[in-house]
Design a protein around this motif. Structure first.
Motif, PDB file in Angstrom:
ATOM      1  N   TYR A  41      18.550  51.064 106.366  1.00 25.41           N
ATOM      2  CA  TYR A  41      17.668  51.747 107.317  1.00 25.41           C
ATOM      3  C   TYR A  41      16.632  50.764 107.873  1.00 25.41           C
ATOM      4  N   LEU A  98      20.979  56.344 110.551  1.00 26.39           N
ATOM      5  CA  LEU A  98      20.487  55.571 109.400  1.00 26.39           C
ATOM      6  C   LEU A  98      19.311  56.257 108.701  1.00 26.39           C
ATOM      7  N   GLY A  99      18.392  56.812 109.480  1.00 19.35           N
ATOM      8  CA  GLY A  99      17.254  57.519 108.887  1.00 19.35           C
ATOM      9  C   GLY A  99      17.702  58.762 108.135  1.00 19.35           C
TER      10      GLY A  99
END
Ligand SMILES: O=P(O)(O)OC[C@H]1O[C@H](O)[C@H](O)[C@@H](O)[C@@H]1O
Length: 540
Positions: A344, A155-156
């Protein structure tokens, strides 16, 4: 001590019952409110004047932070104490962005030299891939980088890659595979040439089912095309804390980029997990990104609480969640580049603060982490804002915007887009705060039957975060701002923001069910699960 036992919590409870504040009155009574309830730090301007609070409430919230020991807990985290008590680990993501000469200790040892050693290797590797010096097995340079990871290992990187696409090398294709649904891998590689594709297998533990399944499939896909085990070394690198598992998978640990157990998965974008980003935007930009995070770390560590951005965002959130009854937070970035920022943040916030027991294991007597959701504005306006404006629930919003656009558009058009984008940010928070009274609606000549439908109650709280432009540095600062906001809320709620036991049970049960799906053995689940599995066995 639970926060509800503090004098400040009791004072806040009384204030919430006594003061039915409206934003209309608050602004009418204080013409300078907009400037007063604002703060700046690390290149970001926070306007929290459209939160439903006055000076007495703000002071009580600041007292709450003090009584709950937020500053002591912050300092303990920054010093490398093992504040992740259920896993016996330090929480030192701030060390990942510290300058080379810093001294930050875990178990008595300065971790900064090892952090920079890995950063140097990442920079070197990124340069080799970007320049074409790193060759695939058949001698081709790398044209596509595929990160395989999930959760914090996906996600990052996805969010930051999209956010900083403007700064990325356009000759390189960068993709992210996360879902164990095979269509994710298949669709992401269908137009790629194995001979010029590099896979980065990103997993803190290197045991995550989804990532390992995708990594094995990627290996097969590569070997089917290139036909030689020796190709793996030129097309696979690993990012992990677990060298043994990396070796077992068949990746040479010379091709492994390390990080450490004091980095939580959802706090790992600034570790080697950022390798795909480093390759995409280049090591200099990645350093600027880390510097932006460090700017915010310093602000968080040193700014007085009443001017401290993460503290103010955390406390206004606590006011909304625990005293005004909100249960969610909408995060609304007015930047197409930040379209994955809400996704995120969902992991960052909800995996950190979705907890129901205190550090000592007692059941909490108050609500903890909010449901975080959102979408890029202006698109969200045409989807769910109706409910935020006129629905029955209180939904606090964080608006995020930038003064300048990065995008070159035909002469004159660029500014038009940017002005319209920002006009919407300002209009939305204004509409939410002040609404439109029945009198105003009538004043527009609206027929009486439509007046209730066209009335906006207003008094819906929001904060606005602004920066001059979206750069690696401002993005880094924004991410660290939310990391620390989550930390402060966790500290007040007396929960462990750094474990995630709640994701374990489903994983264990899936491991048990997987072999049952292809077999014929008797099933011993509840009758619903048994029926679902039987249906699947029949139809698969
Ligand atoms: O990086 P990995 O070890 O593969 O973990 C990936 C993800 O898996 C888990 O489900 C955790 O809840 C997440 O915090 C983590 O980010």
């Amino acid at each position: 001590m639970q926060p509800t036992d503090t004098a400040a919590w009791k004072a806040l409870t009384t204030l919430a019952a006594e003061r039915q504040l409206t934003l209309r009155d608050l602004f009418a009574d204080d013409p300078e409110r907009g400037q007063k309830y604002a703060a700046e730090g690390a290149g970001w301007y926070l306007d929290y004047s459209k939160q439903r609070l006055d000076r007495a409430i703000l002071n009580a919230l600041l007292d709450l932070a003090r009584e709950c020991g937020v500053e002591e807990r912050r300092d303990a985290m920054l010093r490398g104490e093992k504040i992740n008590v259920t896993e016996g680990r330090a929480v030192l993501h701030t060390a990942l962005r510290a300058p080379r000469d810093a001294d930050i200790r875990a178990d008595g040892q300065n971790v900064v030299p090892q952090v920079h050693a890995v950063l140097d290797r990442m920079a070197d590797f990124a340069r080799q891939v970007r320049s074409g010096e790193w060759r695939g097995f058949t001698g081709e340079p790398i044209h596509a980088v595929v990160n395989i990871g999930i959760g914090g290992s996906d996600l990052g990187p996805v969010m930051a890659y999209e956010a900083l696409e403007h700064y990325s090398d356009r000759n390189l294709t960068v993709r992210f595979v996360s879902n164990v649904d095979g269509s994710d891998f298949a669709e992401k590689v269908r137009d790629l040439d194995p001979a010029s594709t590099l896979f980065i297998v990103s997993s803190k533990t290197f045991t995550t089912l989804e990532t390992m399944t995708n990594a094995h499939t990627a290996r097969r896909w590569l070997l089917d095309a290139l036909g030689d085990e020796a190709a793996v070394a030129r097309h696979f690198v690993a990012v992990s804390t677990n060298a043994d598992e990396v070796r077992q998978f068949g990746i040479d640990t010379a091709n492994m980029f390390e990080f450490w157990d004091w980095v939580g998965g959802r706090y790992s974008l600034d570790s080697a997990i950022g390798l795909s980003l480093t390759i995409a935007i280049g090591p200099e930009h990645f350093r600027e990104f880390l510097d932006g995070m460090h700017d915010m770390d310093r602000h968080f560590a040193s700014a007085p609480l009443e001017q401290n951005l993460p503290v103010l965002m955390a406390l206004t959130g606590i006011w909304n969640q625990n005293f005004l009854g909100a249960c969610s937070l909408a995060v609304l970035p007015y930047s197409q580049y930040l379209r994955s920022f809400p996704a995120y943040l969902q992991q960052l916030d909800m995996e950190s603060n979705g907890k129901h027991v205190t550090l000592s294991g007692a059941e909490v007597g108050y609500d903890t982490g909010p449901i975080v959701w959102g979408q890029a504005g202006t698109n969200g306006q045409h989807a769910f804002y109706q409910l935020i404006h006129q629905g029955t629930r209180l939904i606090p919003c964080d608006f995020i915007g930038f003064a300048r656009s990065l995008t070159p558009l035909p002469a004159g058009e660029g500014q038009t887009h940017q002005d319209l984008l920002m006009a919407n940010v300002f209009a939305q928070s204004e509409a939410l705060a002040f609404g439109k009274t029945p009198q105003q609606v009538r004043g527009d000549g609206v027929p009486e039957t439509l007046v209730p439908h066209k009335t906006f109650a207003g008094n819906r709280p929001s904060s606005t975060l602004l920066a001059r432009d979206l750069t690696p540095r401002s993005l880094g600062a924004l991410i660290a701002l939310y990391e620390h906001k989550v930390f402060v809320q966790g500290a007040v709620w007396d929960i462990n923001s750094f474990d995630q036991w709640g994701v374990e049970l489903g994983k264990v049960l899936a491991q048990r069910i997987a072999p049952e799906l292809s077999g014929e053995q008797d099933l011993h689940h509840d009758s619903s699960t048994n029926a679902l599995i039987r249906w699947y066995r029949r139809e698969r």
